[in-house]
Design an enzyme around this catalytic site. Structure first.
Site, PDB file in Angstrom:
ATOM      1  N   HIS A 147     -16.707 -28.972  19.505  1.00  0.00           N
ATOM      2  CA  HIS A 147     -17.100 -29.967  18.548  1.00  0.00           C
ATOM      3  C   HIS A 147     -17.195 -31.458  18.983  1.00  0.00           C
ATOM      4  O   HIS A 147     -17.050 -31.766  20.178  1.00  0.00           O
ATOM      5  CB  HIS A 147     -15.568 -30.075  17.512  1.00  0.00           C
ATOM      6  CG  HIS A 147     -14.531 -30.740  18.011  1.00  0.00           C
ATOM      7  ND1 HIS A 147     -14.249 -31.925  18.400  1.00  0.00           N
ATOM      8  CD2 HIS A 147     -13.520 -30.168  18.594  1.00  0.00           C
ATOM      9  CE1 HIS A 147     -13.103 -32.443  18.829  1.00  0.00           C
ATOM     10  NE2 HIS A 147     -12.677 -31.232  19.059  1.00  0.00           N
ATOM     11  N   GLU A 163      -7.444 -24.785  18.988  1.00  0.00           N
ATOM     12  CA  GLU A 163      -6.993 -25.691  20.160  1.00  0.00           C
ATOM     13  C   GLU A 163      -5.601 -25.290  20.738  1.00  0.00           C
ATOM     14  O   GLU A 163      -4.718 -24.929  19.899  1.00  0.00           O
ATOM     15  CB  GLU A 163      -7.092 -26.983  20.029  1.00  0.00           C
ATOM     16  CG  GLU A 163      -6.981 -28.103  21.252  1.00  0.00           C
ATOM     17  CD  GLU A 163      -7.579 -27.829  22.102  1.00  0.00           C
ATOM     18  OE1 GLU A 163      -7.389 -26.819  22.893  1.00  0.00           O
ATOM     19  OE2 GLU A 163      -8.480 -28.765  22.795  1.00  0.00           O
TER      20      GLU A 163
END
Length: 237
Positions: free
Chosen positions: A16, A106
């Protein structure tokens, strides 16, 4: 295999774009931040160059797009594969191929969420930890969050899932590329497990916000996972 014929399946790693915490190195796991304006620009630039018909990541060649459910990853997915990318008009990825899943979320940083490395090490020192060696997430994991073993276990399951998709088509019988849209730590951890390295293995890696990494297999062999250190690109159409 030439880089350009792309007959061997590939796995693209899409990190990202920048967030406010990316800029100052704060560990961002479950905190649901948005991309900064610069972060959106980073991803849009990648999309314009690398995603679309005839480009490195061609929607028609994708078997799966696996996305972290965090907002910053969802935004990145849209910039890469949605109408925001002008290359995709009329060439959208089939929604049935897209999965939002915690399997590529994550690393859960637990007590270390929002901290920088120096703060984490100072906190651990106050607790009497790490007397002989400095804290290393790849070895020590995160208090109140995930251990390295837990991260490896969930990534191993994902690696197995991807290999099951790609194994029948190792010589290009049909295109089965996969894209992972996720985060800096978990994507680097994925590389280690793809290569069958323990997470604590020393393998320094960098993946810029909005950047793309590429994994594949040597010799069209599912038992020879590898990564590209450089590859040629298709000509722009």
């Amino acid at each position: 295999m030439s880089d350009l014929d792309a007959t061997t399946p590939r796995v693209f790693l899409a990190r990202h774009g920048e967030t406010e915490w990316t800029k100052n190195g704060r560990f961002t796991g479950k905190t649901d931040l948005s991309l900064t304006a610069n972060g959106a620009t980073q991803v849009a630039g990648t999309a314009a160059q690398l995603v679309g018909p005839g480009r490195l990541i061609d929607p028609v060649r994708l078997a799966r797009v696996i996305v972290s459910p965090r907002h910053r990853a969802r935004q990145t997915f849209q910039l890469l594969f949605g109408e925001e990318n002008a290359n995709n008009h009329g060439h959208a990825v089939d929604e049935a191929k897209v999965t939002f899943t915690e399997s590529i979320a994550e690393w859960d940083y637990g007590d270390y969420e929002g901290l920088v490395v120096s703060e984490i090490r100072a906190c651990r020192k106050e607790k009497g930890l790490d007397g002989e060696r400095a804290w290393d997430i790849w070895r020590d994991g995160c208090e109140g969050g995930e251990s390295a073993e837990q991260v490896a276990d969930r990534l191993d399951a994902l690696v197995s899932e991807i290999r099951a998709i790609q194994q029948p088509y190792m010589n290009g019988e049909q295109p089965v590329d996969v894209v992972l849209v996720a985060h800096g730590h978990i994507l680097r951890a994925f590389v280690k497990r793809w290569l069958r390295y323990p997470l604590e293995a020393q393998l320094p890696m960098m993946l810029s916000p909005g950047g793309i990494g590429v994994l594949s297999y040597r010799n069209h062999d599912v038992n020879e996972p590898a990564f590209f250190i450089g590859m040629s690109l298709p000509p722009q159409q």
